[in-house]
Design an enzyme around this catalytic site. Structure first.
Site, PDB file in Angstrom:
ATOM      1  N   LYS A  81       0.779  -1.173   0.131  1.00  0.00           N
ATOM      2  CA  LYS A  81       0.227  -0.046   0.074  1.00  0.00           C
ATOM      3  C   LYS A  81       0.866   1.255   0.117  1.00  0.00           C
ATOM      4  CE  LYS A  81      -3.045  -3.086   0.041  1.00  0.00           C
ATOM      5  NZ  LYS A  81      -2.713  -4.316  -0.394  1.00  0.00           N
ATOM      6  N   HIS A 116     -21.893  17.170   3.357  1.00  0.00           N
ATOM      7  CA  HIS A 116     -21.831  17.712   2.143  1.00  0.00           C
ATOM      8  C   HIS A 116     -20.619  18.772   2.021  1.00  0.00           C
ATOM      9  CE1 HIS A 116     -22.579  19.121  -2.035  1.00  0.00           C
ATOM     10  NE2 HIS A 116     -22.613  20.237  -1.615  1.00  0.00           N
TER      11      HIS A 116
END
Length: 470
Positions: free
Chosen positions: A54, A449
């Protein structure tokens, strides 16, 4: 060392993500615990698997982003990329976490027994040190957590010179001019991503009819399209018939499902065709521990008990899926039950799959094909990232979120994500399924959001036939 010092409540053979977690949990429960490990603490995952891979994928992503940097007002003149520094960085990440496991052992009072462990039967474990010295320890409970290793193919013998396993691929300082990746599972696709980013001409060869064959067909197709755009060649339904190693590289004889043959010459080959359990030399025959007929894994029940009282097995050596997080959960379940503190078992139907390439892929539960095969009454919703404000702002709109729901109860049967941070977002669906949430409940939970997490809510809405932003 005295007799008392060689007596433990729990001895664990292997210190990977199953073994070291089980050791720590056992110590937390008041047990006297020892963990046998001949190499570095943390096992394959931490040292030569998940973590360094990773780290390299993060570097590869940075390289790809650099090539698109002009849209951000950043211009690199005469920029070059080199695998060497990225490889060194990946080793530092692994070494840091390896030291961390040692610190956790000391903090929790877990004894590290350096050497090779094997069962002698009747609660005895022999540990052989690097110099051949041997010591025998007694334990009420013995957990085998010895993991797995790369599979060798008869026609493609791994030598870590010209033909690599995933381990060999991790230790390269330079990217070869050309690389054939045999096997298009998560490991193969991740290394294809890394080496392509650093300049290798990459060919991916898969005997099945699609890449990432365990994933939903739409997810597989999306990843294949993405790789092809980056000039990575994808050869599915293709097998390696023979290989020939020379000073120049490796010659592969390939054949596809229609019988068409091809000779592919590359500098290096990565064999990523699966793994086999490490069961040899453990004294399983001596102790009478039974193996499975298929795959040669250690046979266990839902509490990770073998057929021999006081002997348990967890992680890769206990059977698929061969995933680090599955091993850790098995370790905790196993130790809690043997300590009399068990409150559940591993939910094998709710194990997430993750591929950390670009685009990322993650899933949990049933694929659409599996739901059809089971004759379920279901509905599918798909929300593309191009409809998500954060994805658009980040310039990463490749892929989608796909949700499969049961029509009658609106149960989350499966979820599939291709795109930015898929491996993080899948946890919402794992928790949702664990809590037996409905698709409606996922949507009604307010998501901030602008975030990628809004895509989870939109995917849920899509499965209900009423997505807002598409």
């Amino acid at each position: 060392m005295t007799g008392d010092e060689r007596s433990f409540d729990l001895v664990i053979i292997g210190s990977g993500p199953g073994g070291y977690v089980a050791a720590i949990r056992g110590a937390q429960l008041g047990m006297r615990v020892a963990c046998v490990e001949r190499e570095k603490l943390g096992g394959v995952c931490l040292n030569i698997g998940c973590i360094p891979t990773k780290a390299l994928l993060t570097s590869a992503s940075f390289v790809q982003e650099m090539r698109r940097s002009e849209s951000h007002g950043v211009v690199f003149e005469n920029a070059t990329v080199s695998l060497g520094p990225a490889q060194e960085r990946s080793r530092k990440a692994a070494d840091q976490l390896n030291r961390g496991v040692g610190h956790l052992f000391k903090k929790n009072g877990v004894s590290h027994l350096q050497g090779i462990g094997r069962l002698l039967g009747e609660g005895k474990v022999e540990v052989e040190g690097a110099g051949g010295e041997k010591a025998v320890y007694r334990a009420d409970h013995v957990v085998i957590a010895t993991g797995s290793r790369p599979r060798d193919l008869p026609m493609l013998k791994i030598d870590e010179g010209k033909i690599w396993s995933s381990t060999g691929a991790l230790f390269q300082k330079e990217a070869p001019k050309s690389l054939a990746v045999v096997g298009a599972g998560a490991v193969g696709m991740e290394f294809a991503d890394i080496y392509s980013a650093y300049g290798s001409e990459v060919h991916v060869i898969e005997m099945l009819d699609r890449v990432l064959p365990l994933e939903d067909k739409e997810s597989s197709a999306a990843v294949a399209r993405s790789y092809k755009k980056r000039k990575i060649r994808i050869l599915t339904s293709t097998t390696v018939q023979a290989s020939e190693v020379s000073d120049a590289g490796v010659k592969l004889n390939l054949k596809d499902k229609d019988g068409k043959e091809e000779v592919l010459e590359v500098e290096r080959v990565l064999s990523a065709v699966g793994r086999v359990p490490n069961t040899e030399g453990l004294g399983l025959d001596t102790a009478g521990v039974r193996l499975t007929e298929r795959g040669g894994f250690i046979q266990v029940d839902r509490y990770l008990r073998t057929n021999v009282e006081g002997v348990y097995a967890i992680g890769d050596v206990a059977g698929p899926p061969l995933l680090a997080h599955k091993a850790s959960h098995e370790g905790i379940v196993c130790v809690e039950h043997l300590a009399g503190e068990g409150h559940g078992t591993v939910d094998y139907s709710n194990i997430p799959n993750c591929t950390y390439a670009h685009p990322e892929v993650a899933s949990v539960g049933l694929t659409e094909e599996q739901a059809e095969a089971e004759g379920l009454d279901f509905e599918v919703g798909k929300f593309p990232w191009v409809g998500n404000g954060r994805a658009v702002a980040s310039g990463d709109t490749e892929g989608f979120i796909k949700v499969i729901r049961d029509r009658r109860y609106s149960e989350i049967l499966g979820a599939h994500i291709v795109g930015p941070h898929a491996t993080e977002l899948i946890a919402e669906f794992v928790i949702g399924r664990h809590l037996e949430s409905t698709v409606e409940e996922l949507e009604k939970a307010m998501h901030p959001h602008p975030t990628l997490s809004e895509g989870v809510a939109e995917g849920a809405l899509a499965a209900l036939g009423r997505a807002i932003h598409v």
